[in-house]
Design an enzyme around this catalytic site. Structure first.
Site, short mmCIF file in Angstrom:
data_model
loop_
_atom_site.label_atom_id
_atom_site.label_comp_id
_atom_site.label_asym_id
_atom_site.label_seq_id
_atom_site.Cartn_x
_atom_site.Cartn_y
_atom_site.Cartn_z
N LYS A 1 0.82 -1.23 0.00
CA LYS A 1 0.00 0.00 0.00
C LYS A 1 0.85 1.28 0.00
O LYS A 1 0.51 2.28 0.62
CB LYS A 1 -0.98 0.03 1.20
CG LYS A 1 -1.84 -1.21 1.36
CD LYS A 1 -2.44 -1.74 0.08
CE LYS A 1 -3.45 -0.81 -0.55
NZ LYS A 1 -3.85 -1.30 -1.92
N SER A 2 1.97 1.21 -0.71
CA SER A 2 2.87 2.37 -0.76
C SER A 2 3.07 2.91 -2.18
O SER A 2 4.04 3.60 -2.44
CB SER A 2 4.23 1.99 -0.16
OG SER A 2 4.09 1.55 1.17
N THR A 11 2.66 0.73 -5.07
CA THR A 11 3.21 -0.36 -5.88
C THR A 11 2.63 -0.37 -7.29
O THR A 11 3.36 -0.36 -8.28
CB THR A 11 2.93 -1.73 -5.21
OG1 THR A 11 3.11 -1.62 -3.80
CG2 THR A 11 3.85 -2.80 -5.77
N ILE A 12 1.30 -0.41 -7.40
CA ILE A 12 0.67 -0.53 -8.72
C ILE A 12 0.97 0.71 -9.56
O ILE A 12 1.22 0.61 -10.76
CB ILE A 12 -0.86 -0.69 -8.58
CG1 ILE A 12 -1.18 -1.94 -7.81
CG2 ILE A 12 -1.52 -0.74 -9.95
CD1 ILE A 12 -2.65 -2.11 -7.54
N HIS A 55 7.34 -7.12 -2.30
CA HIS A 55 7.23 -6.57 -0.94
C HIS A 55 8.27 -7.21 -0.01
O HIS A 55 8.20 -7.06 1.21
CB HIS A 55 5.84 -6.84 -0.35
CG HIS A 55 4.70 -6.17 -1.06
ND1 HIS A 55 4.78 -4.87 -1.53
CD2 HIS A 55 3.44 -6.60 -1.35
CE1 HIS A 55 3.62 -4.55 -2.09
NE2 HIS A 55 2.80 -5.57 -1.99
N SER A 76 -4.87 2.97 4.13
CA SER A 76 -5.08 2.29 2.85
C SER A 76 -5.14 0.78 3.05
O SER A 76 -6.00 0.09 2.48
CB SER A 76 -3.93 2.66 1.90
OG SER A 76 -4.08 2.01 0.68
N THR A 123 -1.03 9.43 -14.39
CA THR A 123 -1.77 10.18 -13.37
C THR A 123 -2.78 9.23 -12.73
O THR A 123 -3.23 8.28 -13.35
CB THR A 123 -2.53 11.38 -13.97
OG1 THR A 123 -3.51 10.86 -14.88
CG2 THR A 123 -1.60 12.35 -14.66
N ARG A 136 -7.83 3.17 -4.71
CA ARG A 136 -8.95 3.77 -3.99
C ARG A 136 -8.92 5.29 -4.08
O ARG A 136 -9.67 5.89 -4.82
CB ARG A 136 -8.92 3.29 -2.53
CG ARG A 136 -10.20 3.51 -1.74
CD ARG A 136 -10.07 2.97 -0.32
NE ARG A 136 -9.02 3.62 0.43
CZ ARG A 136 -9.20 4.70 1.22
NH1 ARG A 136 -10.39 5.22 1.35
NH2 ARG A 136 -8.19 5.25 1.85
N GLY A 193 -5.59 7.35 -3.36
CA GLY A 193 -4.29 7.82 -3.80
C GLY A 193 -3.97 9.23 -3.37
O GLY A 193 -3.36 10.00 -4.10
#
Length: 292
Positions: free
Chosen positions: A46-47, A49-50, A101, A131, A221, A251, A253
């Site tokens: 949740k940092s 990644t995607i 991770h 998150s 973006t 979600r 961001g």
């Protein structure tokens, strides 16, 4: 190996997502053969990644940037420790880009060759916490938690996938001289996406034309990614992992969402533990969008 938890699998002191983990694969990770032109994107969950998987896909693959191939970001930059789609990592064409991770001590030994590049993206841990709380309540392979109070305790104790946030970032930072690694914050990427993409390109020795750079920045973006099915992991959640309700992998961001969720008392407790664990830690954390 501790198998007591329904959702967590502890392997060599680190918590994995049990329902999508192949232990045989974990046991072979350390000796996985690394190539000089491999790239590893490392994050605590949740940092960002995607987001960074998408940025790297856009930098490295013309066909991703031009949308001439409809390949999901997760297959462009697959998770090293969770090979959900059973890709043949050994025979993947170069350059191979992996997301992970993993803590510093579980990555392949070959990463210490100093030629392979590691990009470490970090985010302020209060936003990570919020998150992660929402994400765990949404995705069926993670344990749901009714209250943020309860989740806060789990997070601080490291009883979550990824174990303790403090150990993850400190471990990587304190062993940075063993690797060719660059640290970049999620918040810097939010504030200056173009500048961050340039930094990433410079570190990875990838030269892009102005036109290609513009295309990367435009497509990376948050709003554009949220509407890009390749980047939003939609198929994976719906078809393979399962969700408890409708939602999106990406979600909000934002920076500072924790302010809408943590009570004064919870925030003070977090600050106290943060100060104790991160004493003399040189990386800067941005807690609020208005901070410089």
């Amino acid at each position: 190996m501790d198998n007591t938890d329904e959702y967590l699998l502890n392997f060599k002191g680190y918590n994995f997502e049990k329902l999508i983990t192949d232990v045989e694969h974990l046991e072979m990770m350390e000796d996985f053969e690394i190539r000089d032109d491999d790239v590893f994107l490392v994050t605590y969950p949740k940092s960002g990644t995607i987001w960074t998987q998408q940025i790297l896909s856009l930098i490295y693959f013309d066909s991703h940037r031009n949308s001439t191939e409809n390949i999901e970001t997760m297959d462009r930059v697959p998770f090293f420790e969770y090979n959900i789609h059973n890709l043949d990592y050994v025979n993947m064409p170069s350059p191979r880009i992996f997301a992970s991770h993993l803590p510093y001590y579980l990555v392949p030994k070959g990463l210490k060759n100093k030629k392979t590049k590691i990009l470490y993206i970090y985010r302020n841990p209060k936003d990570v916490l919020i998150s992660f709380f929402h994400f765990s309540n949404w995705v069926a392979t993670l344990e749901a938690t009714e209250t943020i109070e309860h989740y806060l305790e789990k997070f601080l104790d490291g009883k979550v996938v990824g174990s303790r946030w403090f150990d993850h970032i400190r471990g990587w930072y304190e062993h940075r001289h063993d690797f060719s690694i660059m640290f970049l914050s999620y918040e810097d990427m939010k504030k200056d996406l173009r500048g961050s993409v340039l930094k990433i390109c410079s570190f990875l020795e990838k030269e892009l034309s102005e036109e290609d750079l513009d295309a990367v920045v435009r497509q990376a973006t948050f709003q554009n990614m949220k509407s890009d099915p390749r980047a939003n992991y939609g198929n994976i959640i719906n078809k393979e992992i399962g969700a408890r309700s409708n939602g999106y992998f990406l979600r909000k961001g934002t920076i500072g969402d924790w302010k809408h969720h943590l009570t004064v008392k919870q925030n003070e407790r977090f600050d106290m533990i943060f100060k104790k664990n991160m004493k003399n830690f040189p990386l800067k954390f941005v807690w609020d969008m208005n901070e410089d």
